[in-house]
Design a protein around this motif. Structure first.
Motif, short mmCIF file in Angstrom:
data_model
loop_
_atom_site.label_atom_id
_atom_site.label_comp_id
_atom_site.label_asym_id
_atom_site.label_seq_id
_atom_site.Cartn_x
_atom_site.Cartn_y
_atom_site.Cartn_z
N LEU A 676 0.83 -1.19 0.00
CA LEU A 676 0.00 0.00 0.00
C LEU A 676 0.88 1.25 0.00
O LEU A 676 2.06 1.22 0.33
CB LEU A 676 -0.92 0.00 1.21
CG LEU A 676 -1.78 -1.26 1.42
CD1 LEU A 676 -2.78 -1.03 2.56
CD2 LEU A 676 -2.51 -1.64 0.15
N ILE A 677 0.28 2.37 -0.36
CA ILE A 677 1.06 3.61 -0.49
C ILE A 677 1.54 4.11 0.87
O ILE A 677 2.50 4.90 0.93
CB ILE A 677 0.24 4.70 -1.19
CG1 ILE A 677 -1.06 4.99 -0.44
CG2 ILE A 677 -0.06 4.31 -2.64
CD1 ILE A 677 -1.85 6.17 -1.00
N ASP A 678 0.91 3.65 1.96
CA ASP A 678 1.34 4.09 3.29
C ASP A 678 2.39 3.17 3.89
O ASP A 678 2.75 3.30 5.06
CB ASP A 678 0.14 4.18 4.24
CG ASP A 678 -0.55 2.84 4.47
OD1 ASP A 678 -0.08 1.82 3.92
OD2 ASP A 678 -1.57 2.81 5.20
N GLY A 679 2.90 2.21 3.10
CA GLY A 679 3.94 1.31 3.56
C GLY A 679 3.45 -0.01 4.10
O GLY A 679 4.24 -0.93 4.32
N GLN A 680 2.15 -0.16 4.29
CA GLN A 680 1.62 -1.43 4.76
C GLN A 680 1.80 -2.51 3.69
O GLN A 680 1.81 -2.24 2.49
CB GLN A 680 0.13 -1.31 5.07
CG GLN A 680 -0.23 -0.56 6.32
CD GLN A 680 -1.71 -0.71 6.63
OE1 GLN A 680 -2.16 -1.78 7.08
NE2 GLN A 680 -2.47 0.34 6.37
N ALA A 681 1.89 -3.75 4.16
CA ALA A 681 1.93 -4.90 3.25
C ALA A 681 0.87 -5.90 3.70
O ALA A 681 0.82 -6.26 4.88
CB ALA A 681 3.31 -5.55 3.26
N LEU A 682 0.04 -6.33 2.78
CA LEU A 682 -1.02 -7.29 3.05
C LEU A 682 -0.73 -8.56 2.27
O LEU A 682 -0.55 -8.51 1.05
CB LEU A 682 -2.38 -6.73 2.65
CG LEU A 682 -2.76 -5.35 3.19
CD1 LEU A 682 -4.09 -4.91 2.61
CD2 LEU A 682 -2.82 -5.37 4.72
N THR A 683 -0.70 -9.69 2.95
CA THR A 683 -0.35 -10.95 2.31
C THR A 683 -1.57 -11.86 2.25
O THR A 683 -2.25 -12.06 3.27
CB THR A 683 0.79 -11.65 3.06
OG1 THR A 683 1.91 -10.76 3.14
CG2 THR A 683 1.21 -12.92 2.34
N PHE A 684 -1.83 -12.40 1.06
CA PHE A 684 -2.97 -13.29 0.85
C PHE A 684 -2.50 -14.59 0.23
O PHE A 684 -1.54 -14.61 -0.57
CB PHE A 684 -4.01 -12.63 -0.07
CG PHE A 684 -4.65 -11.40 0.52
CD1 PHE A 684 -5.82 -11.52 1.26
CD2 PHE A 684 -4.09 -10.15 0.33
CE1 PHE A 684 -6.41 -10.38 1.81
CE2 PHE A 684 -4.68 -9.02 0.87
CZ PHE A 684 -5.84 -9.13 1.61
N ALA A 685 -3.18 -15.67 0.58
CA ALA A 685 -2.83 -16.99 0.04
C ALA A 685 -4.10 -17.71 -0.37
O ALA A 685 -5.15 -17.58 0.27
CB ALA A 685 -2.08 -17.81 1.09
N VAL A 686 -4.00 -18.50 -1.44
CA VAL A 686 -5.11 -19.36 -1.86
C VAL A 686 -4.58 -20.77 -2.07
O VAL A 686 -3.43 -20.98 -2.46
CB VAL A 686 -5.80 -18.85 -3.16
CG1 VAL A 686 -6.34 -17.45 -2.97
CG2 VAL A 686 -4.86 -18.92 -4.33
N SER A 687 -5.44 -21.71 -1.84
CA SER A 687 -5.08 -23.12 -2.00
C SER A 687 -5.15 -23.53 -3.47
O SER A 687 -6.09 -23.18 -4.18
CB SER A 687 -6.04 -24.00 -1.19
OG SER A 687 -5.82 -25.37 -1.51
N ASN A 688 -4.17 -24.28 -3.90
CA ASN A 688 -4.16 -24.87 -5.24
C ASN A 688 -4.41 -26.37 -5.20
O ASN A 688 -4.41 -27.03 -6.25
CB ASN A 688 -2.83 -24.60 -5.95
CG ASN A 688 -2.59 -23.12 -6.18
OD1 ASN A 688 -3.54 -22.34 -6.24
ND2 ASN A 688 -1.33 -22.72 -6.30
N GLN A 689 -4.63 -26.91 -4.01
CA GLN A 689 -4.87 -28.34 -3.88
C GLN A 689 -6.34 -28.66 -4.20
O GLN A 689 -7.23 -27.85 -3.97
CB GLN A 689 -4.54 -28.81 -2.47
CG GLN A 689 -3.08 -28.61 -2.10
CD GLN A 689 -2.73 -29.33 -0.82
OE1 GLN A 689 -2.28 -30.48 -0.83
NE2 GLN A 689 -2.93 -28.65 0.30
N THR A 690 -6.56 -29.85 -4.72
CA THR A 690 -7.91 -30.27 -5.10
C THR A 690 -8.34 -31.47 -4.26
O THR A 690 -7.68 -31.81 -3.28
CB THR A 690 -7.94 -30.62 -6.60
OG1 THR A 690 -7.00 -31.67 -6.86
CG2 THR A 690 -7.61 -29.41 -7.46
N ALA A 691 -9.41 -32.11 -4.66
CA ALA A 691 -9.93 -33.32 -4.00
C ALA A 691 -10.23 -33.09 -2.53
O ALA A 691 -10.01 -33.96 -1.69
CB ALA A 691 -8.96 -34.48 -4.17
N GLY A 692 -10.75 -31.91 -2.20
CA GLY A 692 -11.12 -31.62 -0.83
C GLY A 692 -10.00 -31.11 0.04
O GLY A 692 -10.24 -30.62 1.15
#
Length: 716
Positions: A676-692
């Motif tokens: 972000l422009i104020d120096g913050q960092a936001l980290t997001f993750a998503v799963s790539n695994q399948t079959a539940g």
């Protein structure tokens, strides 16, 4: 048995009469219809034109005749104005006197012609509405008039559909719906139960190979979705509700409204619940960009569902948005309910996953919706269903588009990431006779015309209908338990040979950022080197970029085929670690902030190349281009600020997200970081695994940093 009108009883007409002159939705509908009918009767009178060109005067006159006969029938019963009865009687007699001698019209395409229209679909519609009108005045006619109208018009017309065109009558398709509904309603109107039975149960009488019950059982997914998309789906609602209402009144023992777990309600809700917050329907497959919930089929469905099923609050909201109701006892019930409410919030069908395919096993679409405290709506739609083709009906009528994992986004009262829709001039006879334009195939259906990744500048599934029909996507995850942080993901495999694609979209409300962020992670899995184009179709004016680009003083198309030939290449610029493109649309600013791996390119484009007849709308787009093997496009769409030229106001023209970094991607997960422009960092993750496994605990390490979480996605 005493003859009764099909869709409205004498007692119901008396109740509707009470709304004449009132400032209710029903009162307004009646006043509008009276004004419309009076004007048409005075201007046109009784006119039965001959044959003419498709979409031309004759076509539209026949169409307007049946529309106004239908209006006149109900208004005669409600107002008891004899002039409306005479209008129907005189027009039906005029048609009956010429119909037996009319030759078949000339078909302009692969559709079979009728006697008054270029395709039987229109003649089905004429018969349905004219039959409803006839049923309203039947009790006022003498035997000679009835015999003329029934024998020399309706019976000949019905025989054409069930005998001459028997091979198409039982087709499970939206055209088939109009055929069986038209014949069935005609059968009731002229008291021919044999026709009704054919319409209900099919020509074989088995309720499987054809007929209305088979249509309802086989045409829609368990969630009510129709494979061709909302545009054609809303068209199917009219014959469904009109025929169902007639069946319930004449043969209640059929139990039509309970058929297949109340599929009529389910499929009606499926159309309504896909609508954007402004009421327009999303363009999935061949679709008009102007089609919305004010369409007659949706309007009838709103009133009918309120009258025949539940008094759902969303139906009240739909009616308040439509500012209209069906002129029917169900419409009066809805109108009365709206009148009792001091205020009605805007409709909100919530986030949902809708399956595709008759058994619900051919992918589908997911929708995430977020409504903030100011009642501002954000909606994101991800498409991964089956190819929307009616190829089973006729090879020339393929309405499907090649756009698996297409994304549309709506907020600030407008579609921010949008779909072009179809290329067609509807009922404008000077321009291609109202038919689909050549550019519908050469551009609108092509993958580059949509917001999804193009591999090696080719169209998905080789632009091959049969191949596309053999494939469909799959739901990867869909999670909406936290309204402030929702996620959806779909997968398509082998739409490009040797390439699988996964798209995960998060709608996240972040502290300090006014509107929800749309975080879009598009993963391509392959062992081979490819060129990837990520088109972003938007509207409005480019405001700024964070990279340099070269504008082209001499224009050329982006490529020779696959839709690229219709895109002017306006400018291009190299990017290293990412890019930001910001534009103004309406009163809002939008910024798409993107990652880049090993450099890339951004190309600015506009439709209109190789379009000598000026058929295509001139619309902007930009394309994120990357090369490599497996790759992750990490993009964030931020809506920000406010612009009002009339008061010279511009607030927050620059968003809060400065850049996006793709930290890593593997078979387990994808992880990205927003700076972000104020120096913050936001980290997001998503799963790539399948079959539940996407719901389980995850742990990955990228560049020496470990990330752990549980569930299909998370903010770390």
């Amino acid at each position: 048995m005493t003859y009764k009108p099909l869709l409205i009883s004498f007692e119901e007409a008396a109740l509707l009469r009470e709304d004449l002159g009132k400032d209710t939705l029903m009162g307004k509908a009646l006043a509008r219809d009276i004004e419309k009918l009076e004007a048409y009767m005075a201007e046109v009178g009784i006119e039965v034109p001959g044959h003419g060109e498709g979409g031309g005067y004759e076509h539209n006159r026949h169409k307007q005749n049946y529309i106004h006969m239908d209006i006149a029938g109900r208004l005669f019963l409600i107002t008891e104005n004899q002039a409306y009865r005479d209008y129907i009687r005189n027009l039906l007699v005029a048609y009956a006197k010429v119909y037996p001698s009319l030759e078949l019209n000339v078909s302009l395409d692969s559709n079979h012609p009728g006697r008054i229209f270029h395709q039987t679909l229109n003649e089905n519609m004429w018969m349905l509405y004219a039959s409803c009108a006839y049923s309203c005045i039947h009790h006022t006619l003498n035997d000679e008039e009835r015999k003329l109208i029934e024998n020399d018009l309706f019976q000949i017309m019905a025989d054409m559909f069930v005998d001459t065109y028997a091979h198409d009558f039982d087709i499970i398709h939206n055209h088939g719906l109009w055929a069986v509904a038209g014949v069935g309603i005609c059968g009731y109107a002229i008291q021919n139960q044999a026709l009704v039975d054919k319409a209900l149960y099919g020509l074989k009488g088995d309720s499987v190979s054809g007929g209305f019950l088979a249509q309802l059982s086989q045409l829609f997914s368990p969630d009510g979705y129709y494979m061709e998309g909302p545009y054609y789906h809303r068209f199917s609602l009219r014959p469904i509700h009109l025929f169902a209402e007639a069946i319930e009144r004449r043969q209640p023992e059929v139990g039509i409204f309970a058929h297949k777990d109340s599929v009529i309600k389910t499929t009606t809700y499926a159309v309504m619940s896909t609508a954007f917050p402004d009421g327009t329907l999303p363009a999935l497959n061949d679709s008009s960009k102007t089609m919305d919930i004010n369409d007659e089929g949706v309007l009838i469905g709103t009133s009918a569902c309120f009258g025949r099923y539940d008094e759902d609050a969303n139906l009240l909201a739909m009616a308040a948005h439509q500012q209209d109701v069906w002129v029917h006892i169900s419409g009066k019930k809805l109108s009365d309910a709206v009148a009792k409410e001091a205020s009605i919030p805007a409709f909100n069908w919530g986030s949902l996953f809708v399956t595709d395919g008759p058994n619900g096993d051919k992918g589908g679409l997911t929708i995430l919706r977020h409504r903030d405290t100011n009642n501002e709506d954000t909606m994101a739609l991800l498409w991964f269903g089956q190819h929307g083709s009616d190829h089973q009906y006729h090879s020339a009528l393929d309405h499907g588009h090649y756009d698996g994992l297409h994304l549309s986004v709506f907020n600030k009262g407008q579609e921010a990431l949008h779909d072009y829709g179809f290329g067609r001039w509807v009922n404008i006879e000077p321009k291609f006779g109202g038919r689909y334009i050549p550019e519908n195939k050469s551009y609108c259906k092509q993958t580059i015309a949509h917001n999804t990744v193009v591999v090696d500048r080719k169209t998905q599934n080789e632009f091959n209908t049969a191949l596309a029909e053999s494939r469909y996507g799959e739901l990867h995850f869909f999670k909406t338990d936290n309204a402030e942080f929702q996620g959806m993901s779909g997968i398509v495999r082998e739409y490009y040979q040797g390439v699988d694609m996964q798209r995960s979209v998060l709608v996240a409300k972040v502290d300090g950022i006014e509107n929800p962020l749309v975080i879009d992670l598009y993963r391509l899995i392959t062992e081979d080197e490819h060129e990837y184009d990520f088109p972003v179709h938007h509207k409005g004016q480019i405001i700024r970029t964070d990279f340099d680009y070269d504008a082209n003083t001499s224009l050329k198309a982006m490529g020779p085929d696959n839709g690229y030939q219709h895109l002017w290449q306006l400018a291009q610029g190299k990017v290293q670690n990412g890019s930001l493109v910001s534009w103004l649309h309406g009163n809002a600013y939008y910024s798409l902030v993107s990652s880049a791996t090993n450099g890339g390119e951004v190309i600015f484009a506009r439709t209109g190349a190789n379009d000598p007849d000026f058929n295509l709308r001139s619309e902007p787009a930009f394309v994120l281009r990357q090369k490599g093997k497996s790759h992750l496009f990490a993009n964030v769409l931020e809506t920000h600020g406010y612009f009002n030229e009339s008061i010279e106001a511009s607030v927050d023209a620059r968003g809060k997200v400065a850049s996006v970094e793709a930290l890593g991607m593997d078979a387990v997960a994808s992880v990205v970081r927003l700076h972000l422009i104020d120096g913050q960092a936001l980290t997001f993750a998503v799963s790539n695994q399948t079959a539940g496994k996407q719901d389980e605990a995850h742990s990955v390490t990228f560049n020496g940093e470990a990330y752990s979480w549980e569930g299909p996605y998370a903010q770390l």
